[in-house]
Design a protein around this motif. Sequence first.
Motif, PDB file in Angstrom:
ATOM      1  N   ARG A  36       0.819  -1.218   0.000  1.00  0.00           N
ATOM      2  CA  ARG A  36       0.000   0.000   0.000  1.00  0.00           C
ATOM      3  C   ARG A  36       0.850   1.263   0.000  1.00  0.00           C
ATOM      4  O   ARG A  36       0.604   2.195  -0.746  1.00  0.00           O
ATOM      5  N   TYR A  37       1.857   1.307   0.851  1.00  0.00           N
ATOM      6  CA  TYR A  37       2.620   2.538   1.039  1.00  0.00           C
ATOM      7  C   TYR A  37       4.041   2.485   0.507  1.00  0.00           C
ATOM      8  O   TYR A  37       4.733   3.492   0.529  1.00  0.00           O
ATOM      9  N   GLY A  38       4.502   1.365   0.061  1.00  0.00           N
ATOM     10  CA  GLY A  38       5.893   1.257  -0.362  1.00  0.00           C
ATOM     11  C   GLY A  38       6.795   1.209   0.853  1.00  0.00           C
ATOM     12  O   GLY A  38       6.365   0.931   1.962  1.00  0.00           O
ATOM     13  N   THR A  39       8.035   1.502   0.642  1.00  0.00           N
ATOM     14  CA  THR A  39       8.981   1.495   1.756  1.00  0.00           C
ATOM     15  C   THR A  39       9.347   2.924   2.105  1.00  0.00           C
ATOM     16  O   THR A  39       9.011   3.865   1.375  1.00  0.00           O
ATOM     17  N   TRP A  40      10.049   3.105   3.182  1.00  0.00           N
ATOM     18  CA  TRP A  40      10.455   4.450   3.595  1.00  0.00           C
ATOM     19  C   TRP A  40      11.355   5.094   2.552  1.00  0.00           C
ATOM     20  O   TRP A  40      11.430   6.298   2.444  1.00  0.00           O
ATOM     21  N   ARG A  41      12.031   4.276   1.747  1.00  0.00           N
ATOM     22  CA  ARG A  41      12.924   4.829   0.722  1.00  0.00           C
ATOM     23  C   ARG A  41      12.147   5.539  -0.370  1.00  0.00           C
ATOM     24  O   ARG A  41      12.681   6.394  -1.064  1.00  0.00           O
ATOM     25  N   ASP A  42      10.875   5.168  -0.568  1.00  0.00           N
ATOM     26  CA  ASP A  42      10.073   5.800  -1.604  1.00  0.00           C
ATOM     27  C   ASP A  42       9.563   7.176  -1.192  1.00  0.00           C
ATOM     28  O   ASP A  42       9.212   7.983  -2.029  1.00  0.00           O
ATOM     29  N   GLN A  43       9.482   7.455   0.090  1.00  0.00           N
ATOM     30  CA  GLN A  43       8.845   8.671   0.571  1.00  0.00           C
ATOM     31  C   GLN A  43       9.661   9.949   0.356  1.00  0.00           C
ATOM     32  O   GLN A  43       9.084  10.961   0.022  1.00  0.00           O
ATOM     33  N   PRO A  44      10.978   9.966   0.557  1.00  0.00           N
ATOM     34  CA  PRO A  44      11.700  11.238   0.476  1.00  0.00           C
ATOM     35  C   PRO A  44      11.688  11.889  -0.901  1.00  0.00           C
ATOM     36  O   PRO A  44      11.944  13.067  -1.012  1.00  0.00           O
ATOM     37  N   ARG A  45      11.384  11.157  -1.944  1.00  0.00           N
ATOM     38  CA  ARG A  45      11.400  11.769  -3.271  1.00  0.00           C
ATOM     39  C   ARG A  45      10.405  12.915  -3.360  1.00  0.00           C
ATOM     40  O   ARG A  45      10.719  13.982  -3.872  1.00  0.00           O
ATOM     41  N   GLY A  46       9.196  12.709  -2.883  1.00  0.00           N
ATOM     42  CA  GLY A  46       8.186  13.757  -2.924  1.00  0.00           C
ATOM     43  C   GLY A  46       8.580  14.941  -2.060  1.00  0.00           C
ATOM     44  O   GLY A  46       8.404  16.098  -2.445  1.00  0.00           O
ATOM     45  N   LEU A  47       9.121  14.661  -0.899  1.00  0.00           N
ATOM     46  CA  LEU A  47       9.555  15.728  -0.006  1.00  0.00           C
ATOM     47  C   LEU A  47      10.710  16.502  -0.630  1.00  0.00           C
ATOM     48  O   LEU A  47      10.732  17.737  -0.586  1.00  0.00           O
ATOM     49  N   ALA A  48      11.645  15.808  -1.227  1.00  0.00           N
ATOM     50  CA  ALA A  48      12.777  16.478  -1.860  1.00  0.00           C
ATOM     51  C   ALA A  48      12.298  17.364  -3.009  1.00  0.00           C
ATOM     52  O   ALA A  48      12.777  18.495  -3.169  1.00  0.00           O
ATOM     53  N   CYS A  49      11.355  16.891  -3.792  1.00  0.00           N
ATOM     54  CA  CYS A  49      10.818  17.701  -4.891  1.00  0.00           C
ATOM     55  C   CYS A  49      10.137  18.952  -4.350  1.00  0.00           C
ATOM     56  O   CYS A  49      10.283  20.039  -4.918  1.00  0.00           O
ATOM     57  N   ALA A  50       9.394  18.818  -3.264  1.00  0.00           N
ATOM     58  CA  ALA A  50       8.715  19.974  -2.678  1.00  0.00           C
ATOM     59  C   ALA A  50       9.722  20.989  -2.152  1.00  0.00           C
ATOM     60  O   ALA A  50       9.555  22.198  -2.342  1.00  0.00           O
ATOM     61  N   VAL A  51      10.780  20.511  -1.507  1.00  0.00           N
ATOM     62  CA  VAL A  51      11.803  21.420  -0.980  1.00  0.00           C
ATOM     63  C   VAL A  51      12.520  22.135  -2.116  1.00  0.00           C
ATOM     64  O   VAL A  51      12.749  23.357  -2.061  1.00  0.00           O
ATOM     65  N   ILE A  52      12.865  21.409  -3.147  1.00  0.00           N
ATOM     66  CA  ILE A  52      13.551  22.023  -4.293  1.00  0.00           C
ATOM     67  C   ILE A  52      12.643  23.036  -4.977  1.00  0.00           C
ATOM     68  O   ILE A  52      13.072  24.139  -5.340  1.00  0.00           O
ATOM     69  N   ALA A  53      11.370  22.700  -5.171  1.00  0.00           N
ATOM     70  CA  ALA A  53      10.429  23.626  -5.802  1.00  0.00           C
ATOM     71  C   ALA A  53      10.271  24.893  -4.965  1.00  0.00           C
ATOM     72  O   ALA A  53      10.275  26.012  -5.507  1.00  0.00           O
ATOM     73  N   ALA A  54      10.149  24.745  -3.648  1.00  0.00           N
ATOM     74  CA  ALA A  54      10.026  25.915  -2.771  1.00  0.00           C
ATOM     75  C   ALA A  54      11.287  26.773  -2.853  1.00  0.00           C
ATOM     76  O   ALA A  54      11.207  28.012  -2.897  1.00  0.00           O
ATOM     77  N   PHE A  55      12.443  26.143  -2.880  1.00  0.00           N
ATOM     78  CA  PHE A  55      13.697  26.884  -2.994  1.00  0.00           C
ATOM     79  C   PHE A  55      13.747  27.668  -4.298  1.00  0.00           C
ATOM     80  O   PHE A  55      14.125  28.845  -4.317  1.00  0.00           O
ATOM     81  N   LEU A  56      13.350  27.037  -5.402  1.00  0.00           N
ATOM     82  CA  LEU A  56      13.367  27.722  -6.697  1.00  0.00           C
ATOM     83  C   LEU A  56      12.403  28.897  -6.713  1.00  0.00           C
ATOM     84  O   LEU A  56      12.730  29.980  -7.223  1.00  0.00           O
ATOM     85  N   VAL A  57      11.209  28.713  -6.169  1.00  0.00           N
ATOM     86  CA  VAL A  57      10.223  29.798  -6.143  1.00  0.00           C
ATOM     87  C   VAL A  57      10.731  30.957  -5.293  1.00  0.00           C
ATOM     88  O   VAL A  57      10.666  32.124  -5.709  1.00  0.00           O
TER      89      VAL A  57
END
Length: 75
Positions: A36-57
């Motif tokens: 259902r949720y994958g592993t913990w290794r799958d989760q940081p990708r979305g968070l990293a994308c959000a942090v990078i997008a916020a930094f760029l904005v």
Amino acid sequence: MGSARLAGVTTPPSQDPGDDERRARRRELDRQVRDRYGTWRDQPRGLACAVIAAFLVLTTAAFVFAVVAVVMAAR
């Protein structure tokens, strides 16, 4: 010397008759959660994308603000 003796020591399996059933249920639950949720290794990708997008904005907004400030100061 002491660690060499301890290296061969293992915990014996429990003699509780319900342990095998509990372990099987736990393995099934773990499998369902992984499916259902994958592993913990799958989760940081979305968070990293959000942090990078916020930094760029924020960086873009700061750059625009700096350009506007320089233009206003030049007038």
